[in-house]
Design a protein around this motif. Sequence first.
Motif, PDB file in Angstrom:
ATOM      1  N   UNK A  33      44.103  34.192  39.132  1.00  0.00           N
ATOM      2  CA  UNK A  33      44.304  34.122  37.690  1.00  0.00           C
ATOM      3  C   UNK A  33      43.009  33.726  36.957  1.00  0.00           C
ATOM      4  N   UNK A  34      42.185  32.894  37.574  1.00  0.00           N
ATOM      5  CA  UNK A  34      40.952  32.459  36.909  1.00  0.00           C
ATOM      6  C   UNK A  34      40.047  33.636  36.600  1.00  0.00           C
ATOM      7  N   UNK A  35      39.968  34.570  37.536  1.00  0.00           N
ATOM      8  CA  UNK A  35      39.158  35.788  37.347  1.00  0.00           C
ATOM      9  C   UNK A  35      39.709  36.614  36.186  1.00  0.00           C
ATOM     10  N   UNK A  36      41.023  36.671  36.081  1.00  0.00           N
ATOM     11  CA  UNK A  36      41.644  37.464  35.024  1.00  0.00           C
ATOM     12  C   UNK A  36      41.356  36.831  33.671  1.00  0.00           C
ATOM     13  N   UNK A  81      38.517  38.899  28.654  1.00  0.00           N
ATOM     14  CA  UNK A  81      37.441  38.910  27.638  1.00  0.00           C
ATOM     15  C   UNK A  81      36.638  40.212  27.638  1.00  0.00           C
ATOM     16  N   UNK A  82      36.286  40.715  28.823  1.00  0.00           N
ATOM     17  CA  UNK A  82      35.420  41.892  28.914  1.00  0.00           C
ATOM     18  C   UNK A  82      36.096  43.132  28.353  1.00  0.00           C
ATOM     19  N   UNK A  83      37.408  43.296  28.616  1.00  0.00           N
ATOM     20  CA  UNK A  83      38.078  44.528  28.209  1.00  0.00           C
ATOM     21  C   UNK A  83      38.616  44.440  26.789  1.00  0.00           C
ATOM     22  N   UNK A  84      39.113  43.275  26.405  1.00  0.00           N
ATOM     23  CA  UNK A  84      39.688  43.184  25.068  1.00  0.00           C
ATOM     24  C   UNK A  84      38.623  43.148  23.983  1.00  0.00           C
ATOM     25  N   UNK A  85      37.323  42.835  24.348  1.00  0.00           N
ATOM     26  CA  UNK A  85      36.268  42.894  23.339  1.00  0.00           C
ATOM     27  C   UNK A  85      35.925  44.332  22.979  1.00  0.00           C
ATOM     28  N   UNK A  86      36.374  45.266  23.846  1.00  0.00           N
ATOM     29  CA  UNK A  86      36.217  46.691  23.548  1.00  0.00           C
ATOM     30  C   UNK A  86      37.507  47.275  22.985  1.00  0.00           C
ATOM     31  N   UNK A  87      38.304  46.408  22.403  1.00  0.00           N
ATOM     32  CA  UNK A  87      39.547  46.782  21.723  1.00  0.00           C
ATOM     33  C   UNK A  87      40.553  47.459  22.662  1.00  0.00           C
ATOM     34  N   UNK A  88      40.576  47.060  23.907  1.00  0.00           N
ATOM     35  CA  UNK A  88      41.608  47.535  24.838  1.00  0.00           C
ATOM     36  C   UNK A  88      42.775  46.539  24.842  1.00  0.00           C
ATOM     37  N   UNK A 102      46.090  48.496  36.717  1.00  0.00           N
ATOM     38  CA  UNK A 102      44.901  48.047  37.441  1.00  0.00           C
ATOM     39  C   UNK A 102      45.331  47.001  38.470  1.00  0.00           C
ATOM     40  N   UNK A 103      45.114  47.330  39.729  1.00  0.00           N
ATOM     41  CA  UNK A 103      45.459  46.417  40.811  1.00  0.00           C
ATOM     42  C   UNK A 103      44.216  45.659  41.242  1.00  0.00           C
ATOM     43  N   UNK A 104      44.217  44.336  41.124  1.00  0.00           N
ATOM     44  CA  UNK A 104      43.112  43.487  41.567  1.00  0.00           C
ATOM     45  C   UNK A 104      43.399  43.135  43.019  1.00  0.00           C
ATOM     46  N   UNK A 105      42.867  43.952  43.940  1.00  0.00           N
ATOM     47  CA  UNK A 105      43.218  43.838  45.358  1.00  0.00           C
ATOM     48  C   UNK A 105      42.422  42.724  46.026  1.00  0.00           C
ATOM     49  N   UNK A 106      43.172  41.776  46.605  1.00  0.00           N
ATOM     50  CA  UNK A 106      42.572  40.658  47.317  1.00  0.00           C
ATOM     51  C   UNK A 106      43.476  40.291  48.489  1.00  0.00           C
ATOM     52  N   UNK A 107      43.009  39.361  49.294  1.00  0.00           N
ATOM     53  CA  UNK A 107      43.821  38.907  50.420  1.00  0.00           C
ATOM     54  C   UNK A 107      45.117  38.253  49.934  1.00  0.00           C
ATOM     55  N   UNK A 108      45.029  37.498  48.827  1.00  0.00           N
ATOM     56  CA  UNK A 108      46.217  36.845  48.284  1.00  0.00           C
ATOM     57  C   UNK A 108      47.188  37.865  47.706  1.00  0.00           C
ATOM     58  N   UNK A 109      46.605  38.983  47.186  1.00  0.00           N
ATOM     59  CA  UNK A 109      47.447  40.046  46.633  1.00  0.00           C
ATOM     60  C   UNK A 109      48.379  40.602  47.717  1.00  0.00           C
ATOM     61  N   UNK A 110      47.833  40.766  48.927  1.00  0.00           N
ATOM     62  CA  UNK A 110      48.621  41.350  50.032  1.00  0.00           C
ATOM     63  C   UNK A 110      49.713  40.397  50.509  1.00  0.00           C
ATOM     64  N   UNK A 111      49.594  39.097  50.185  1.00  0.00           N
ATOM     65  CA  UNK A 111      50.598  38.134  50.618  1.00  0.00           C
ATOM     66  C   UNK A 111      51.785  38.051  49.655  1.00  0.00           C
TER      67      UNK A 111
END
Length: 866
Positions: free
Chosen positions: A737-740, A746-753, A783-792
């Motif tokens: 969640x911290x990465x999100x 911030x990066x995507x919504x500043x481009x009005x997404x 958008x899938x943020x694939x990580x080891x925790x995601x697979x769990x």
Amino acid sequence: MKIGVKILPLIICLAESNYFICGPDGVCLCDNYNRMDCSNTYFSIREICEFIGNIAKYNVSVLHLERNGYKSIEYFDLQGCDKLHELFLGDNNISSIGKDSFINFDRLKLIDMSNNTLAIYDETVQHTFKFPLSIKILMLNGNLNVNISGQTAYPDLSYLTHLEVLNMDGLRNKVFPVTYRKIKKLHTVTLSGLNGNCNISHLTNVSLQNLPHVRTLNLSACNIENIHAGAFKNLPDLEILDLSQNLNLGFRMLRNISYSLQFTKIKILNVSKVHSTFGMGTRLRKRDLCYLWNTTLTEILLNSNRIQLIETNALIMIPESLNILQVEDNKFTFGPYLLQLGCMSNLEEFYGNFQNTAHNPILYEKEPTGNVNELINGYSDCPFMQNSFLQNISTLKEYCPFFENDKIDTKKDWPKFPKKLRRVEFAQCDMQYSLTSFPIFPLPVYMEYMDFSGNILHSWIGPIGPFPNLKYLNLSRNYCSHVGLQFFDLIGSVENLQLQENFLGLVLSDENKGPFIFIKMVNVKCLNLSSNIISYLPPSIFSTMSKLETLDLSVNNIETWTIDVNTLNNLVHLNLKFNFFQTLPAVLRNKLESNSERLGKQFTIDLRNNTFTVSCNGKEYLKWMVKHAHNMLHFKDYIFHDKTGAALSVEQFVKEVRHLDNECRSYTLIIVFCSIGISVFLAIVVGGFLYRNRWKLRYLMRLTKVKHFGYTKLHNGLNEPEHFMYDAFISYANEDLRFILDKIIPKLEEHEMKLCIHDRDFLPGNNIADNILEAIRKSRKTVVILSKEFLKSKWCLYEFNMARMESIYSREGDNCLLVVMFENVPTGNMSTEMLQWIQSNTYIEYTTEEEGNLLFWENLKDALSE
């Protein structure tokens, strides 16, 4: 030689008892108690006594020689019988007994010479024989010669100093001789006309004065018309007096009877049937009961007297010592006396059965047409019937009101019952009532036994009581068809409940009422519901009867056992005869066996008049029945059929059941194996198909659910379905969640997404799966943020697969799934579907290197802008 006379009785007795053949020519019966019965054999006394004297092994002490037609007894006849203790010679034609016939009988305690033709009451006859001096019981009744005219007298028995019990005929207007005073052990005298001849007519003050030691005196059926006031005064030890069936006596003689009983130790007084069966109804008056107040009576019998009423305040004079009252076969009606039952303060047992009984009219001509004594003036000088005395006694007795001039206040004068009453019988009295709520006062803490069977108590509404210690309740044969839910609430202590022969089937089968009728009956051990037109019983109807041992459901219309037996941990006796059972469930059979083993009692079942057919369907039950044949009461009387419907004997039934395994095995095995094989094959095929298409099926099911039961899809004000609410739905593990929060949003919504984040945008209260599917469908990309925790995470994998299904089936070939490889994830940890997707579609790798990081964000924005 007389033979064959007792052959049939012998066969029957030998088959049903412990008797064995003995005596001359084997025509007598003996038992292990040294008794020999040679009645009805017509063998001579001499032959029988010679046999007893010669065959010492029998050691006979009791000999029965009734109904053999003997006319006389001589000295030589009884040789060999001189060791007897009891000798029965009744119902013969013996008219003479030789001198010294009993000279050697020094052990004889009882001799029965009843119903012969001995002239023992004829004064003109000189008797040369004497009974043994050891005699304690002597029966001479039925020997009165009807041809004797005026020369009768009681025989001189003064030499029998050990005599205790004497049965004789009652002589008209004769006094017992003074010599009887010498028989000081004589305690029981019976002059009854029921088993002999008795025509006393008048009992004067001197008739019985020479029987001062008698404790029991039976003068029943003696044609007594008049009794003087001092007739029993000279019997100070008298305890039991029977004056029943003297139809000319009437109740007005009770005054004289009770007057002399004041001077005795009287305990039991029987004045039953002293009023004509077909006469007018009678009334017990104060003068009749007056002197009873001063007696020691514990039991009074007033049966069969057509009593209709008891005079007001008369019950106050009932002696406090009275414990038992019998008033059966009368015709009681309502009156103020019913409010004074509490005056019998120590009454423990009440018997009032057979009220209003219709009697056989053939008996009318054999009875007197009226009771002369009923016409005697009501005046009495008895001091106990004065109002002042009665009023004083009523104040000393609790629950015993006094009514002056029959004035009753119904508001305060409520029926009060004897406080120590423990047994009440009021059966077959033609009472026609509905049992509504009826308070009992005072609290009947001693009541244990109640029998109201054989009436017409057609509706039981209740509650009745309380009866806190009631153990036995009989309401059978009452034509009852309705039971209120509260009827049994105040009698939960009952252990034996008899409800047979009513019409309770309909109310008990009602699922809304039946289970609650017996809910308070937690102490019942024996329940009888026989003959109640029962076809069905709810499973929980006996759920609270954990102490139930015996259940009788016989003579009903039950086909299937539906009762839950889980709580019936004491049930061992079951009566199901005359129903339509063909089998009993395993749960019931197992319960009976476990209860029997735990309690150490043999369980029993009665299934007579139920039909059992030998077939493979009921094989297990039939085998159980044969195994427990000793538990099946009257097993030989059961109805057995084979497959064709032909009747079988019990032996044939047992034989066929034992061959059922071989007969049913082939079909059973084939059916079982085929069923298992087909089931396994279908399971593999269906399982494989479902597994292969599991995500497709889950997606389609969710899609269908949302379509038919979900909310209307939002279109952000536009009607075109290709417009989406979000540019991207971000699928991530909570650990990332911290990465999100710090990077993606911030990066995507500043481009009005416009992004859909489940922690922020999911609709509260909706199902998680529904929220996920709606988010995917309303977003241009997932958008899938694939990580080891995601697979769990199961929900992360669910979001991936739902987005994959959306790409395949709902976007017309457009790929809406974008994978971001957030960290290096081993391919071995990925599912087959994810690995296939990664291999066949381009994904974006995230890196923290400066140049690579700038390229990552450019690629991500471009991918989301397509």
